[in-house]
Write a protein that holds these residues in place. Structure first.
Motif, PDB file in Angstrom:
ATOM      1  N   GLY A 225      40.671  39.364  44.320  1.00 50.48           N
ATOM      2  CA  GLY A 225      42.293  39.707  43.946  1.00 50.48           C
ATOM      3  C   GLY A 225      43.487  39.280  43.642  1.00 50.48           C
ATOM      4  O   GLY A 225      43.952  39.632  43.652  1.00 50.48           O
ATOM      5  N   LEU A 226      42.730  37.555  43.767  1.00 49.89           N
ATOM      6  CA  LEU A 226      44.482  37.195  43.533  1.00 49.89           C
ATOM      7  C   LEU A 226      44.268  36.884  41.571  1.00 49.89           C
ATOM      8  O   LEU A 226      43.477  36.336  40.633  1.00 49.89           O
ATOM      9  N   LYS A 235      47.927  37.116  34.505  1.00 49.43           N
ATOM     10  CA  LYS A 235      46.412  37.339  35.225  1.00 49.43           C
ATOM     11  C   LYS A 235      46.137  35.192  35.774  1.00 49.43           C
ATOM     12  O   LYS A 235      46.789  34.617  35.115  1.00 49.43           O
ATOM     13  N   ILE A 236      45.270  35.355  36.055  1.00 53.78           N
ATOM     14  CA  ILE A 236      45.396  33.873  37.200  1.00 53.78           C
ATOM     15  C   ILE A 236      44.804  32.796  36.272  1.00 53.78           C
ATOM     16  O   ILE A 236      45.275  31.720  36.194  1.00 53.78           O
ATOM     17  N   ASP A 237      43.570  33.396  35.570  1.00 53.46           N
ATOM     18  CA  ASP A 237      42.991  32.415  34.318  1.00 53.46           C
ATOM     19  C   ASP A 237      44.043  32.015  33.390  1.00 53.46           C
ATOM     20  O   ASP A 237      44.011  30.858  32.932  1.00 53.46           O
ATOM     21  N   GLY A 238      44.664  33.079  33.263  1.00 52.86           N
ATOM     22  CA  GLY A 238      46.313  32.554  32.259  1.00 52.86           C
ATOM     23  C   GLY A 238      46.898  31.453  32.632  1.00 52.86           C
ATOM     24  O   GLY A 238      47.168  30.453  32.172  1.00 52.86           O
ATOM     25  N   GLY A 293      38.969  40.606  34.028  1.00 50.64           N
ATOM     26  CA  GLY A 293      40.165  40.810  34.284  1.00 50.64           C
ATOM     27  C   GLY A 293      41.249  40.342  35.139  1.00 50.64           C
ATOM     28  O   GLY A 293      42.038  40.640  34.967  1.00 50.64           O
ATOM     29  N   GLY A 294      41.322  38.679  35.052  1.00 47.77           N
ATOM     30  CA  GLY A 294      42.315  38.414  35.277  1.00 47.77           C
ATOM     31  C   GLY A 294      42.633  38.046  36.185  1.00 47.77           C
ATOM     32  O   GLY A 294      43.554  37.502  36.709  1.00 47.77           O
ATOM     33  N   MET A 295      42.023  38.455  37.150  1.00 47.55           N
ATOM     34  CA  MET A 295      41.737  38.082  38.564  1.00 47.55           C
ATOM     35  C   MET A 295      40.289  37.490  39.427  1.00 47.55           C
ATOM     36  O   MET A 295      39.077  37.501  38.778  1.00 47.55           O
ATOM     37  N   THR A 296      40.448  36.794  40.520  1.00 51.05           N
ATOM     38  CA  THR A 296      39.714  36.742  40.830  1.00 51.05           C
ATOM     39  C   THR A 296      38.286  37.204  41.950  1.00 51.05           C
ATOM     40  O   THR A 296      38.441  38.111  41.282  1.00 51.05           O
ATOM     41  N   THR A 297      36.981  36.491  41.782  1.00 48.71           N
ATOM     42  CA  THR A 297      36.277  37.883  42.374  1.00 48.71           C
ATOM     43  C   THR A 297      35.461  37.554  43.216  1.00 48.71           C
ATOM     44  O   THR A 297      35.017  38.176  44.368  1.00 48.71           O
ATOM     45  N   GLY A 298      36.455  36.556  44.077  1.00 48.33           N
ATOM     46  CA  GLY A 298      34.934  35.882  45.243  1.00 48.33           C
ATOM     47  C   GLY A 298      34.232  34.931  44.974  1.00 48.33           C
ATOM     48  O   GLY A 298      33.840  34.438  46.171  1.00 48.33           O
ATOM     49  N   GLU A 299      33.695  34.883  44.059  1.00 48.31           N
ATOM     50  CA  GLU A 299      33.099  33.583  44.192  1.00 48.31           C
ATOM     51  C   GLU A 299      33.204  33.128  42.860  1.00 48.31           C
ATOM     52  O   GLU A 299      34.419  32.790  43.134  1.00 48.31           O
ATOM     53  N   GLU A 300      32.917  31.188  42.775  1.00 47.79           N
ATOM     54  CA  GLU A 300      33.310  29.925  43.102  1.00 47.79           C
ATOM     55  C   GLU A 300      34.166  30.014  41.493  1.00 47.79           C
ATOM     56  O   GLU A 300      33.097  30.336  40.876  1.00 47.79           O
ATOM     57  N   LEU A 360      49.430  33.037  48.015  1.00 50.87           N
ATOM     58  CA  LEU A 360      50.607  33.430  48.800  1.00 50.87           C
ATOM     59  C   LEU A 360      51.035  34.802  47.965  1.00 50.87           C
ATOM     60  O   LEU A 360      52.174  35.313  49.020  1.00 50.87           O
ATOM     61  N   GLU A 361      51.128  35.268  47.141  1.00 48.50           N
ATOM     62  CA  GLU A 361      52.132  36.386  46.257  1.00 48.50           C
ATOM     63  C   GLU A 361      51.133  37.293  46.789  1.00 48.50           C
ATOM     64  O   GLU A 361      51.573  38.033  47.237  1.00 48.50           O
ATOM     65  N   LYS A 362      49.729  37.463  47.136  1.00 47.49           N
ATOM     66  CA  LYS A 362      48.761  38.165  47.075  1.00 47.49           C
ATOM     67  C   LYS A 362      48.902  38.862  48.711  1.00 47.49           C
ATOM     68  O   LYS A 362      49.064  39.732  49.245  1.00 47.49           O
ATOM     69  N   ILE A 363      49.001  37.666  49.550  1.00 48.65           N
ATOM     70  CA  ILE A 363      48.925  38.320  51.003  1.00 48.65           C
ATOM     71  C   ILE A 363      49.525  38.018  51.660  1.00 48.65           C
ATOM     72  O   ILE A 363      50.539  39.433  52.395  1.00 48.65           O
ATOM     73  N   GLY A 364      51.013  37.542  51.190  1.00 50.80           N
ATOM     74  CA  GLY A 364      52.610  37.304  51.557  1.00 50.80           C
ATOM     75  C   GLY A 364      52.986  36.570  53.182  1.00 50.80           C
ATOM     76  O   GLY A 364      51.833  37.088  54.190  1.00 50.80           O
ATOM     77  N   GLY A 365      53.734  36.418  53.682  1.00 51.97           N
ATOM     78  CA  GLY A 365      54.206  36.206  54.876  1.00 51.97           C
ATOM     79  C   GLY A 365      55.449  34.759  55.002  1.00 51.97           C
ATOM     80  O   GLY A 365      54.888  34.191  53.574  1.00 51.97           O
ATOM     81  N   ASP A 366      56.202  34.877  55.729  1.00 50.79           N
ATOM     82  CA  ASP A 366      57.177  33.219  55.749  1.00 50.79           C
ATOM     83  C   ASP A 366      57.104  32.593  56.643  1.00 50.79           C
ATOM     84  O   ASP A 366      57.197  31.493  56.635  1.00 50.79           O
ATOM     85  N   ASN A 367      55.660  32.989  57.378  1.00 48.23           N
ATOM     86  CA  ASN A 367      55.008  31.804  58.189  1.00 48.23           C
ATOM     87  C   ASN A 367      53.931  32.087  58.389  1.00 48.23           C
ATOM     88  O   ASN A 367      52.984  32.629  58.279  1.00 48.23           O
ATOM     89  N   LEU A 368      52.979  30.855  58.643  1.00 49.87           N
ATOM     90  CA  LEU A 368      51.514  31.191  59.434  1.00 49.87           C
ATOM     91  C   LEU A 368      51.282  32.016  60.236  1.00 49.87           C
ATOM     92  O   LEU A 368      50.458  32.741  59.820  1.00 49.87           O
ATOM     93  N   SER A 369      51.441  32.745  60.421  1.00 51.95           N
ATOM     94  CA  SER A 369      51.161  33.390  61.979  1.00 51.95           C
ATOM     95  C   SER A 369      50.833  34.859  61.138  1.00 51.95           C
ATOM     96  O   SER A 369      49.905  35.791  61.065  1.00 51.95           O
TER      97      SER A 369
END
Length: 389
Positions: A225-226, A235-238, A293-300, A360-369
């Motif tokens: 989903g990245l 699209k991440i590959d783009g 489709g421009g998204m990571t599948t979770g595979e390598e 970072l765009e997908k997960i989000g958060g201003d700090n590590l916690s």
């Protein structure tokens, strides 16, 4: 949003970078960053500049006590060779504009077009910035991004799969590449092929010529989903292709089996999907290189980049003096005759920046916690749908 800007010239005082968007409380390891810079400078076929520079990062701001503060991180990599060039390159003093002037422009380099665009009569003004020396900044940036992603077990490696016509056609597991690549002078994990590559580099060098090749970058433990299918610029590959093509000397980028998709049937190209309790949702193959489709599948993630031969030749090609328009042989600047090894390190770190940006765009958060909490929540939701880390 994670973003960066670089500044500096090849023989200027320093290379300067600003990396913005890094969450707070990420602990940085300066030795690991410097190790990446050292790898960029190593490898068979590198030129005399590598004996002068011993790149090390100097973090000027955005970090306190080894931990990021959430603000822009300012980074310096000093150019040791500047002491020999200060009388030609000093930004704010009178300089010698004649002794190092370059009028005989090199085919394949930015020299001529850069001078036409910016109205220069000296290609020194172009080549100092367009030089691949700038990639030291991008390696430092990528190395920081790797340290963010390490908290989430995302790993990177790269290796050389081709120099000239010498190819390593074998397929390797991620861990095998990671454990063996740094033992090779050309970052090739096949000893027999490595020897042939070195012979080819020697032959090319003796002819005063240069040679390019192909590098492969691998990324492990990505989440699905990245990126996004919803618009072309999401699209991440783009984005990966753009950043890699924006790297000096890169002329082609492919994912998975790349251009081979054009030579085969869909039934042989698409990665069939399966599910079992132990492994969760998985692709049975990885022909598309971990992106659909421009998204990571979770595979390598599997990416290859084609690097052209360096345009600075010790048997210079025919060109012109851009100021008189007379025919001349192109100017010679100190150069490598093969920098494919360095290219693999640079491209690996360029990929790390893009992956980190989308993470970072997908997960989000201003700090590590907060980042960790959001990541765990997303992985749990994926697990409820059948995907397992």
């Amino acid at each position: 949003m994670l973003r960066y800007l670089t500044s500096g010239e090849s023989h200027g005082q320093s290379l300067i970078s600003i990396l913005d968007g890094v969450p707070a409380n990420i602990e940085l390891n300066i030795d690991e960053i410097n190790e990446e810079l050292k790898k960029r400078q190593s490898g068979y076929g590198r030129g005399g500049r590598m004996k002068i520079e011993q790149d090390k990062i100097n973090i000027l701001g955005g970090v306190r006590g080894k931990k990021t503060l959430g603000g822009p991180i300012s980074i310096e990599v000093k150019n040791k060779d500047y002491k020999n060039w200060e009388s030609y390159m000093n930004p704010m003093s009178d300089v010698d504009l004649d002794s190092k002037k370059v009028s005989n422009v090199r085919p394949g380099h930015a020299d001529l077009v850069g001078c036409l665009k910016y109205d220069f009569d000296d290609a020194r003004n172009v080549l100092e910035r367009s030089s691949a020396r700038e990639t030291a900044s991008r390696v430092a940036i990528g190395a920081i991004c790797k340290q963010i992603l390490k908290y989430f077990d995302i790993e990177f490696t790269s290796h050389v799969v081709q120099i000239g016509n010498i190819k390593d056609k074998n397929l390797y597991e991620f861990e095998y590449i990671k454990q063996n690549v740094d033992k090779s002078q050309v970052r090739c994990v096949n000893k027999e092929v490595e020897d042939l590559m070195i012979e080819e580099i020697d032959k090319v060098k003796s002819n005063g010529d240069t040679i390019g090749g192909v590098v492969e970058i691998r990324v492990k433990n990505l989440i699905p989903g990245l990126g996004s299918y919803t618009h072309f610029d999401k699209k991440i590959d783009g984005e990966l292709a753009m950043h890699l093509m924006g790297t000096q000397a890169i002329k082609g980028v492919e994912f998975g089996i790349g251009f081979e998709v054009a030579n085969n049937y869909g039934s042989n190209v698409m990665d069939e999907i399966s599910y079992d309790e132990k492994n969760g949702i998985r692709r049975n193959t990885n022909n598309l290189g971990g992106i659909e489709g421009g998204m990571t599948t979770g595979e390598e993630l599997i990416i290859r980049c084609a690097m052209k031969p360096i345009p600075t030749l010790y048997k210079p090609l025919n060109s012109i003096n851009m100021n008189t328009l007379e025919s001349y042989q192109a100017s010679i600047e100190r150069s490598d005759n093969c920098a494919v090894t360095a290219c693999s390190v640079v491209c690996e770190n360029v990929v790390a920046f893009v992956i980190c940006k989308y993470f970072l765009e997908k997960i989000g958060g201003d700090n590590l916690s907060d980042l960790t909490s959001n990541y765990n929540s997303y992985v749990k939701r994926l697990g409820d749908r059948g995907w397992k880390k």
